[in-house]
Design a protein around this motif. Structure first.
Motif, PDB file in Angstrom:
ATOM      1  N   ALA A   1     -15.072  15.888 -13.621  1.00 38.85           N
ATOM      2  CA  ALA A   1     -15.075  16.865 -12.538  1.00 38.85           C
ATOM      3  C   ALA A   1     -13.997  16.571 -11.492  1.00 38.85           C
ATOM      4  CB  ALA A   1     -16.447  16.899 -11.878  1.00 38.85           C
ATOM      5  N   ASP A   2     -13.831  15.301 -11.129  1.00 40.29           N
ATOM      6  CA  ASP A   2     -12.881  14.923 -10.087  1.00 40.29           C
ATOM      7  C   ASP A   2     -11.537  14.472 -10.630  1.00 40.29           C
ATOM      8  OD1 ASP A   2     -14.888  15.385  -8.169  1.00 40.29           O
ATOM      9  OD2 ASP A   2     -15.652  13.339  -8.429  1.00 40.29           O
ATOM     10  N   GLY A   3     -11.473  14.219 -11.928  1.00 40.54           N
ATOM     11  CA  GLY A   3     -10.250  13.723 -12.545  1.00 40.54           C
ATOM     12  C   GLY A   3     -10.295  12.211 -12.706  1.00 40.54           C
ATOM     13  N   TYR A   4      -9.304  11.701 -13.383  1.00 41.08           N
ATOM     14  CA  TYR A   4      -9.221  10.277 -13.659  1.00 41.08           C
ATOM     15  C   TYR A   4      -7.954   9.713 -13.042  1.00 41.08           C
ATOM     16  CZ  TYR A   4     -12.516  11.501 -17.383  1.00 41.08           C
ATOM     17  OH  TYR A   4     -13.590  11.973 -18.082  1.00 41.08           O
ATOM     18  N   GLU A   5      -7.986   8.430 -12.694  1.00 40.30           N
ATOM     19  CA  GLU A   5      -6.791   7.704 -12.314  1.00 40.30           C
ATOM     20  C   GLU A   5      -6.570   6.675 -13.401  1.00 40.30           C
ATOM     21  OE1 GLU A   5      -6.671   6.220  -8.351  1.00 40.30           O
ATOM     22  OE2 GLU A   5      -7.201   8.157  -7.494  1.00 40.30           O
ATOM     23  N   ALA A   6      -5.324   6.511 -13.808  1.00 39.82           N
ATOM     24  CA  ALA A   6      -5.041   5.613 -14.918  1.00 39.82           C
ATOM     25  C   ALA A   6      -3.762   4.829 -14.668  1.00 39.82           C
ATOM     26  CB  ALA A   6      -4.907   6.405 -16.215  1.00 39.82           C
ATOM     27  N   THR A   7      -3.710   3.649 -15.298  1.00 41.61           N
ATOM     28  CA  THR A   7      -2.505   2.831 -15.324  1.00 41.61           C
ATOM     29  C   THR A   7      -2.179   2.578 -16.786  1.00 41.61           C
ATOM     30  OG1 THR A   7      -3.114   1.768 -13.246  1.00 41.61           O
ATOM     31  CG2 THR A   7      -1.453   0.657 -14.588  1.00 41.61           C
ATOM     32  N   VAL A   8      -0.981   2.980 -17.196  1.00 44.78           N
ATOM     33  CA  VAL A   8      -0.566   2.877 -18.591  1.00 44.78           C
ATOM     34  C   VAL A   8       0.807   2.211 -18.645  1.00 44.78           C
ATOM     35  CG1 VAL A   8      -0.006   4.188 -20.681  1.00 44.78           C
ATOM     36  CG2 VAL A   8      -1.844   4.980 -19.176  1.00 44.78           C
ATOM     37  N   VAL A   9       0.950   1.222 -19.528  1.00 49.18           N
ATOM     38  CA  VAL A   9       2.234   0.554 -19.736  1.00 49.18           C
ATOM     39  C   VAL A   9       2.811   1.062 -21.054  1.00 49.18           C
ATOM     40  CG1 VAL A   9       3.400  -1.651 -20.085  1.00 49.18           C
ATOM     41  CG2 VAL A   9       1.496  -1.497 -18.474  1.00 49.18           C
ATOM     42  N   GLN A  10       4.037   1.579 -20.997  1.00 44.51           N
ATOM     43  CA  GLN A  10       4.689   2.117 -22.191  1.00 44.51           C
ATOM     44  C   GLN A  10       6.134   1.651 -22.249  1.00 44.51           C
ATOM     45  OE1 GLN A  10       3.723   3.842 -24.844  1.00 44.51           O
ATOM     46  NE2 GLN A  10       1.631   3.771 -24.117  1.00 44.51           N
ATOM     47  N   LYS A  11       6.638   1.555 -23.468  1.00 46.19           N
ATOM     48  CA  LYS A  11       8.055   1.254 -23.695  1.00 46.19           C
ATOM     49  C   LYS A  11       8.631   2.433 -24.476  1.00 46.19           C
ATOM     50  CE  LYS A  11      11.093  -2.431 -25.145  1.00 46.19           C
ATOM     51  NZ  LYS A  11      12.037  -2.102 -26.097  1.00 46.19           N
ATOM     52  N   VAL A  12       9.592   3.082 -23.865  1.00 43.16           N
ATOM     53  CA  VAL A  12      10.270   4.217 -24.497  1.00 43.16           C
ATOM     54  C   VAL A  12      11.718   3.794 -24.697  1.00 43.16           C
ATOM     55  CG1 VAL A  12      10.833   6.659 -24.345  1.00 43.16           C
ATOM     56  CG2 VAL A  12       8.782   5.796 -23.209  1.00 43.16           C
ATOM     57  N   GLY A  13      12.080   3.550 -25.952  1.00 41.70           N
ATOM     58  CA  GLY A  13      13.428   3.039 -26.207  1.00 41.70           C
ATOM     59  C   GLY A  13      13.605   1.732 -25.453  1.00 41.70           C
ATOM     60  N   PRO A  14      14.684   1.598 -24.668  1.00 40.01           N
ATOM     61  CA  PRO A  14      14.920   0.356 -23.933  1.00 40.01           C
ATOM     62  C   PRO A  14      14.181   0.284 -22.594  1.00 40.01           C
ATOM     63  CG  PRO A  14      16.747   1.836 -23.601  1.00 40.01           C
ATOM     64  CD  PRO A  14      15.818   2.508 -24.581  1.00 40.01           C
ATOM     65  N   VAL A  15      13.483   1.337 -22.210  1.00 41.25           N
ATOM     66  CA  VAL A  15      12.840   1.408 -20.897  1.00 41.25           C
ATOM     67  C   VAL A  15      11.352   1.112 -21.013  1.00 41.25           C
ATOM     68  CG1 VAL A  15      12.361   2.886 -18.906  1.00 41.25           C
ATOM     69  CG2 VAL A  15      14.526   3.131 -20.124  1.00 41.25           C
ATOM     70  N   LYS A  16      10.914   0.051 -20.316  1.00 45.14           N
ATOM     71  CA  LYS A  16       9.490  -0.275 -20.259  1.00 45.14           C
ATOM     72  C   LYS A  16       9.028  -0.039 -18.833  1.00 45.14           C
ATOM     73  CE  LYS A  16       6.063  -3.828 -21.165  1.00 45.14           C
ATOM     74  NZ  LYS A  16       5.812  -5.209 -21.564  1.00 45.14           N
ATOM     75  N   ALA A  17       7.909   0.653 -18.680  1.00 46.25           N
ATOM     76  CA  ALA A  17       7.449   0.985 -17.340  1.00 46.25           C
ATOM     77  C   ALA A  17       5.936   1.009 -17.279  1.00 46.25           C
ATOM     78  CB  ALA A  17       8.003   2.343 -16.915  1.00 46.25           C
ATOM     79  N   THR A  18       5.430   0.771 -16.080  1.00 42.46           N
ATOM     80  CA  THR A  18       4.009   0.915 -15.799  1.00 42.46           C
ATOM     81  C   THR A  18       3.843   2.238 -15.062  1.00 42.46           C
ATOM     82  OG1 THR A  18       3.702  -1.465 -15.647  1.00 42.46           O
ATOM     83  CG2 THR A  18       2.022  -0.078 -14.618  1.00 42.46           C
ATOM     84  N   PHE A  19       3.123   3.153 -15.677  1.00 46.53           N
ATOM     85  CA  PHE A  19       2.886   4.463 -15.088  1.00 46.53           C
ATOM     86  C   PHE A  19       1.531   4.478 -14.413  1.00 46.53           C
ATOM     87  CE2 PHE A  19       5.954   5.255 -18.374  1.00 46.53           C
ATOM     88  CZ  PHE A  19       6.819   6.166 -17.794  1.00 46.53           C
ATOM     89  N   LYS A  20       1.514   4.916 -13.169  1.00 43.98           N
ATOM     90  CA  LYS A  20       0.257   5.118 -12.453  1.00 43.98           C
ATOM     91  C   LYS A  20       0.154   6.609 -12.216  1.00 43.98           C
ATOM     92  CE  LYS A  20       0.184   0.636 -10.217  1.00 43.98           C
ATOM     93  NZ  LYS A  20      -1.085   0.066 -10.551  1.00 43.98           N
ATOM     94  N   GLY A  21      -0.985   7.176 -12.595  1.00 47.19           N
ATOM     95  CA  GLY A  21      -1.078   8.614 -12.459  1.00 47.19           C
ATOM     96  C   GLY A  21      -2.486   9.144 -12.511  1.00 47.19           C
ATOM     97  N   THR A  22      -2.546  10.452 -12.622  1.00 44.23           N
ATOM     98  CA  THR A  22      -3.828  11.146 -12.639  1.00 44.23           C
ATOM     99  C   THR A  22      -3.936  12.027 -13.877  1.00 44.23           C
ATOM    100  OG1 THR A  22      -2.903  12.968 -11.359  1.00 44.23           O
ATOM    101  CG2 THR A  22      -3.983  11.221 -10.118  1.00 44.23           C
ATOM    102  N   VAL A  23      -5.171  12.228 -14.296  1.00 41.71           N
ATOM    103  CA  VAL A  23      -5.472  13.124 -15.406  1.00 41.71           C
ATOM    104  C   VAL A  23      -6.582  14.047 -14.925  1.00 41.71           C
ATOM    105  CG1 VAL A  23      -6.342  13.289 -17.769  1.00 41.71           C
ATOM    106  CG2 VAL A  23      -4.866  11.377 -17.127  1.00 41.71           C
ATOM    107  N   THR A  24      -6.379  15.356 -15.108  1.00 38.64           N
ATOM    108  CA  THR A  24      -7.410  16.315 -14.716  1.00 38.64           C
ATOM    109  C   THR A  24      -7.819  17.159 -15.919  1.00 38.64           C
ATOM    110  OG1 THR A  24      -5.730  17.906 -14.012  1.00 38.64           O
ATOM    111  CG2 THR A  24      -6.640  16.474 -12.312  1.00 38.64           C
ATOM    112  N   MET A  25      -9.056  17.591 -15.899  1.00 40.23           N
ATOM    113  CA  MET A  25      -9.600  18.450 -16.942  1.00 40.23           C
ATOM    114  C   MET A  25      -9.874  19.819 -16.337  1.00 40.23           C
ATOM    115  SD  MET A  25      -9.819  16.227 -19.361  1.00 40.23           S
ATOM    116  CE  MET A  25     -10.172  14.552 -19.796  1.00 40.23           C
ATOM    117  N   SER A  26      -9.527  20.870 -17.079  1.00 34.30           N
ATOM    118  CA  SER A  26      -9.793  22.230 -16.602  1.00 34.30           C
ATOM    119  C   SER A  26     -10.074  23.142 -17.789  1.00 34.30           C
ATOM    120  CB  SER A  26      -8.596  22.759 -15.794  1.00 34.30           C
ATOM    121  OG  SER A  26      -7.445  22.822 -16.611  1.00 34.30           O
TER     122      SER A  26
END
Length: 174
Positions: free
Chosen positions: A41-66
């Protein structure tokens, strides 16, 4: 970037729908998820670590359902910032319908965008990465209900016993 696909899951649509809303299932299905909190109902907050090609990053973000209709459809939208690596955002329209085998046909349409250093990597790399992420997510969701897929006859397994180094393969030795 847009992509669509379908997958048959051996579970009723209501169970698949519930799994898509469960933060523990989401954490298990999204590769690189460090943490996830919140609710549908309120959405989620998430932290995801991904490597795309030579770039590795920690993404902090939100996920909503509708557009949520239990056992039938929902829209999952997410947005994450990866610092200097840039940002990623997208949405997936997911529809669930009963299959003839008693399971669920899950169909999805994804629209995703990236910016910053990630966008500089080129569309072929980004598109390939996004397709891989979507495939991994739905394979993990399917495995949540059905267990891991058995390797096809004659197909090598990915465990350590089935691996040989390139030199071993060439010489026929382990």
């Amino acid at each position: 970037m847009q992509m669509s696909d379908t997958r048959e899951i051996q579970a009723p649509p209501t169970d698949v729908y519930a799994a898509l809303l469960d933060p523990e299932v989401l954490k298990a299905c999204v590769a690189g998820t460090q943490e996830i909190s919140g609710n549908p109902a309120d959405g989620y907050e998430a932290t995801v670590v991904q490597k795309v090609g030579p770039v590795k990053a920690t993404f902090k973000g939100t996920v909503t359902m509708s557009d949520m209709v239990e056992g039938e459809r929902l829209t999952i939208a997410g947005e994450g910032k990866g610092g200097a690596a840039g940002f990623a955002k997208g949405s997936a329209n997911v529809t669930l319908s009963p299959s003839e085998s008693g399971g669920t046909v899950l169909a999805y349409d994804v629209d995703a965008k990236v910016g910053g250093k990630l966008a500089q990597l080129g569309s072929r790399l980004i598109d390939g990465f996004a397709k891989k992420m979507a495939d991994q997510f739905f394979i993990k969701l399917q495995e949540h209900f059905e267990g891991p897929a058995e390797p096809a006859e004659g197909e090598e397994t990915s465990d350590e016993e089935g691996k040989k180094g390139w030199l071993g393969r060439l010489t026929g030795r382990d």
